[in-house]
Write a protein that holds these residues in place. Structure first.
Motif, PDB file in Angstrom:
ATOM      1  N   ARG A 248       0.860  -1.194   0.000  1.00 45.75           N
ATOM      2  CA  ARG A 248       0.000   0.000   0.000  1.00 45.75           C
ATOM      3  C   ARG A 248       0.889   1.234   0.000  1.00 45.75           C
ATOM      4  O   ARG A 248       2.046   1.176   0.437  1.00 45.75           O
ATOM      5  CB  ARG A 248      -0.949   0.019   1.203  1.00 45.75           C
ATOM      6  CG  ARG A 248      -1.999  -1.085   1.151  1.00 45.75           C
ATOM      7  CD  ARG A 248      -2.894  -1.080   2.382  1.00 45.75           C
ATOM      8  NE  ARG A 248      -3.833  -2.180   2.360  1.00 45.75           N
ATOM      9  CZ  ARG A 248      -5.063  -2.131   1.839  1.00 45.75           C
ATOM     10  NH1 ARG A 248      -5.508  -0.986   1.329  1.00 45.75           N
ATOM     11  NH2 ARG A 248      -5.854  -3.185   1.857  1.00 45.75           N
ATOM     12  N   SER A 250       1.189   5.296   1.074  1.00 45.92           N
ATOM     13  CA  SER A 250       0.683   6.383   1.907  1.00 45.92           C
ATOM     14  C   SER A 250       1.488   7.645   1.650  1.00 45.92           C
ATOM     15  O   SER A 250       2.718   7.589   1.534  1.00 45.92           O
ATOM     16  CB  SER A 250       0.787   5.992   3.387  1.00 45.92           C
ATOM     17  OG  SER A 250       0.702   7.118   4.231  1.00 45.92           O
ATOM     18  N   ASP A 253       3.629   7.905   5.071  1.00 43.82           N
ATOM     19  CA  ASP A 253       4.622   6.887   5.439  1.00 43.82           C
ATOM     20  C   ASP A 253       5.236   6.150   4.247  1.00 43.82           C
ATOM     21  O   ASP A 253       6.058   5.255   4.449  1.00 43.82           O
ATOM     22  CB  ASP A 253       3.983   5.866   6.391  1.00 43.82           C
ATOM     23  CG  ASP A 253       3.493   6.515   7.672  1.00 43.82           C
ATOM     24  OD1 ASP A 253       4.263   7.298   8.250  1.00 43.82           O
ATOM     25  OD2 ASP A 253       2.356   6.247   8.081  1.00 43.82           O
ATOM     26  N   LEU A 256       3.798   0.759   2.332  1.00 45.41           N
ATOM     27  CA  LEU A 256       3.429   0.035   3.550  1.00 45.41           C
ATOM     28  C   LEU A 256       3.164  -1.438   3.254  1.00 45.41           C
ATOM     29  O   LEU A 256       3.031  -1.850   2.099  1.00 45.41           O
ATOM     30  CB  LEU A 256       2.160   0.659   4.154  1.00 45.41           C
ATOM     31  CG  LEU A 256       2.204   2.165   4.424  1.00 45.41           C
ATOM     32  CD1 LEU A 256       0.819   2.642   4.851  1.00 45.41           C
ATOM     33  CD2 LEU A 256       3.236   2.495   5.486  1.00 45.41           C
ATOM     34  N   ASN A 260      -1.709  -2.938   6.086  1.00 48.52           N
ATOM     35  CA  ASN A 260      -1.790  -1.613   6.709  1.00 48.52           C
ATOM     36  C   ASN A 260      -2.775  -0.754   5.904  1.00 48.52           C
ATOM     37  O   ASN A 260      -2.452  -0.259   4.822  1.00 48.52           O
ATOM     38  CB  ASN A 260      -0.408  -0.955   6.743  1.00 48.52           C
ATOM     39  CG  ASN A 260      -0.382   0.306   7.589  1.00 48.52           C
ATOM     40  OD1 ASN A 260      -1.390   1.005   7.710  1.00 48.52           O
ATOM     41  ND2 ASN A 260       0.769   0.605   8.166  1.00 48.52           N
ATOM     42  N   ALA A 262      -3.708   2.142   6.098  1.00 50.71           N
ATOM     43  CA  ALA A 262      -3.467   3.589   6.019  1.00 50.71           C
ATOM     44  C   ALA A 262      -3.101   4.029   4.614  1.00 50.71           C
ATOM     45  O   ALA A 262      -3.037   5.233   4.348  1.00 50.71           O
ATOM     46  CB  ALA A 262      -2.352   3.981   6.989  1.00 50.71           C
ATOM     47  N   GLY A 263      -2.844   3.093   3.699  1.00 49.71           N
ATOM     48  CA  GLY A 263      -2.421   3.465   2.354  1.00 49.71           C
ATOM     49  C   GLY A 263      -3.350   2.939   1.275  1.00 49.71           C
ATOM     50  O   GLY A 263      -4.194   2.068   1.510  1.00 49.71           O
ATOM     51  N   THR A 264      -3.183   3.484   0.074  1.00 45.08           N
ATOM     52  CA  THR A 264      -3.937   3.036  -1.104  1.00 45.08           C
ATOM     53  C   THR A 264      -3.321   1.743  -1.632  1.00 45.08           C
ATOM     54  O   THR A 264      -2.103   1.649  -1.774  1.00 45.08           O
ATOM     55  CB  THR A 264      -3.898   4.115  -2.201  1.00 45.08           C
ATOM     56  OG1 THR A 264      -4.424   5.331  -1.670  1.00 45.08           O
ATOM     57  CG2 THR A 264      -4.715   3.694  -3.415  1.00 45.08           C
TER      58      THR A 264
END
Length: 360
Positions: A248, A250, A253, A256, A260, A262-264
């Motif tokens: 992913r 982000s 960050d 990832l 996780n 938090a990311g695409t």
């Protein structure tokens, strides 16, 4: 412009890198003229290069249009990320379920060259060296115009003493126009104290340009970009893969782990194009495995695609060992005293690359 890189290990255009180390084993009395080896599975090393951008507003962004005519000044902090390129590198890894013994005639002088993973590279031959394609490297962000010494030189005493942001902006704009006028005078030869030579002129002009860039950034804002690179390894099985999340991305960050959230997501698709098939007899049936045969693979082919944010970033046709079948070469070919043969294998798929008499 987004950059797509498809790097197949067999490409002759790949950048030169140190060849993988190899081991030579001789079929002799010590091994009872037998050599043990493993056939490969094809792993995909996927190098993800992401571009991370940070935008920061300048101190005088509210006055950018009034004093400098800048209509697109950055007005707030913005973080963004983009998958810049994907490099797909197939690589052979030992298949623990496909370990074989090659048995040769007693008294023969056959040898086998093996990769560090015990995958055959050649028999009676050294095998083709492994060549690593160019892969991207991470790049740090270039310092913004406000981070250099010229930024401190550009701030006049009047600007530093002023308590009014509006007055500071007005003085900064005036200084920009003064710097431009000074540069114009030097280039036209009208300066009162021109630089002594060409090198001195370049230093002066570069400093003037850096000061102007720093003052302009106080109005327009700054944008800095860095790149990060991560390698993801995926070993396909013998079936198709659809929309597999391999990583992913982000803006905060970078790249990832797949779990996780938090990311695409960055996804992988493996579409089977062709499966390897056994060679046929004259009657059209599959040939039988030669007695004591030296096993190799006849691979299949798949279309491997990496996508991000609904777009295909990289796609390539890749030969895969696990989409193929196992067949064998007659071991007598390599110990024939009159005309021994040699063979080289593709360590990525286990396929035969070249089979020929040793005199060729």
């Amino acid at each position: 412009m987004k950059k797509t890189i498809i790097a197949l290990a067999a490409l002759a255009l790949a950048a030169s890198a140190p060849a993988q180390t190899s081991t030579r084993l001789d079929a002799g009395k010590a091994t009872e003229y037998g050599l043990v080896y493993s056939l490969p599975l094809t792993a995909l090393d996927i190098y993800l290069e992401a571009e991370l951008t940070q935008e920061h507003p300048g101190e005088f962004y509210n006055y950018a249009r009034r004093h400098l005519g800048i209509n697109d000044a950055i007005k707030s902090d913005v973080l963004s990320a983009e998958l810049k390129s994907v490099t797909i590198v197939p690589r052979g890894v030992a298949d623990s379920r496909q370990q074989w013994l090659a048995q040769f005639k007693n008294g023969s002088s056959v040898f086998m060259t093996l990769s560090p993973d015990n995958i055959p590279m050649g028999i009676n031959a050294d095998g083709a060296p492994s060549i690593m394609p160019l892969v991207p490297a991470a790049q740090a962000a270039t310092p913004s115009p406000l981070e250099g010494p010229a930024a401190r030189q550009a701030v006049t005493q009047d600007m530093a003493r002023s308590a009014s942001v509006s007055k500071k902006a007005e003085l900064a704009a005036q200084r920009i126009f003064e710097l431009r006028e000074t540069r114009s005078d030097i280039l036209s030869g009208q300066a009162d104290n021109p630089p002594a030579d060409g090198d001195a002129m370049k230093l002066v002009l570069d400093n003037l340009a850096a000061q102007e860039a720093a003052l302009t950034a106080m109005f327009a804002g700054v944008s800095t970009t860095r790149t990060v690179v991560e390698k993801v390894t995926f070993i396909p099985d013998s079936t198709a893969t659809d929309n597999k999340v391999i990583a992913r991305l982000s803006a905060v960050d970078g790249i990832l782990e797949p779990d996780n959230l938090a990311g695409t997501p960055i996804t992988l698709d493996v579409k089977i194009l062709e499966r390897g098939e056994l060679p046929l007899t004259e009657k059209g049936g599959p040939k039988a495995f030669p007695k004591g045969g030296v096993a190799y693979r006849i691979p299949g082919t798949a279309q491997v695609t990496v996508s991000y944010a609904g777009r295909s970033i990289a796609s390539a046709e890749v030969p895969l060992a696990q989409l193929g079948v196992v067949f064998g070469l007659n071991p007598a070919l390599f110990s024939d005293k009159r005309q021994p043969y040699s063979v080289t294998f593709d360590t990525t798929t286990g396929a035969v690359v070249k089979l020929a008499p040793m005199t060729e």
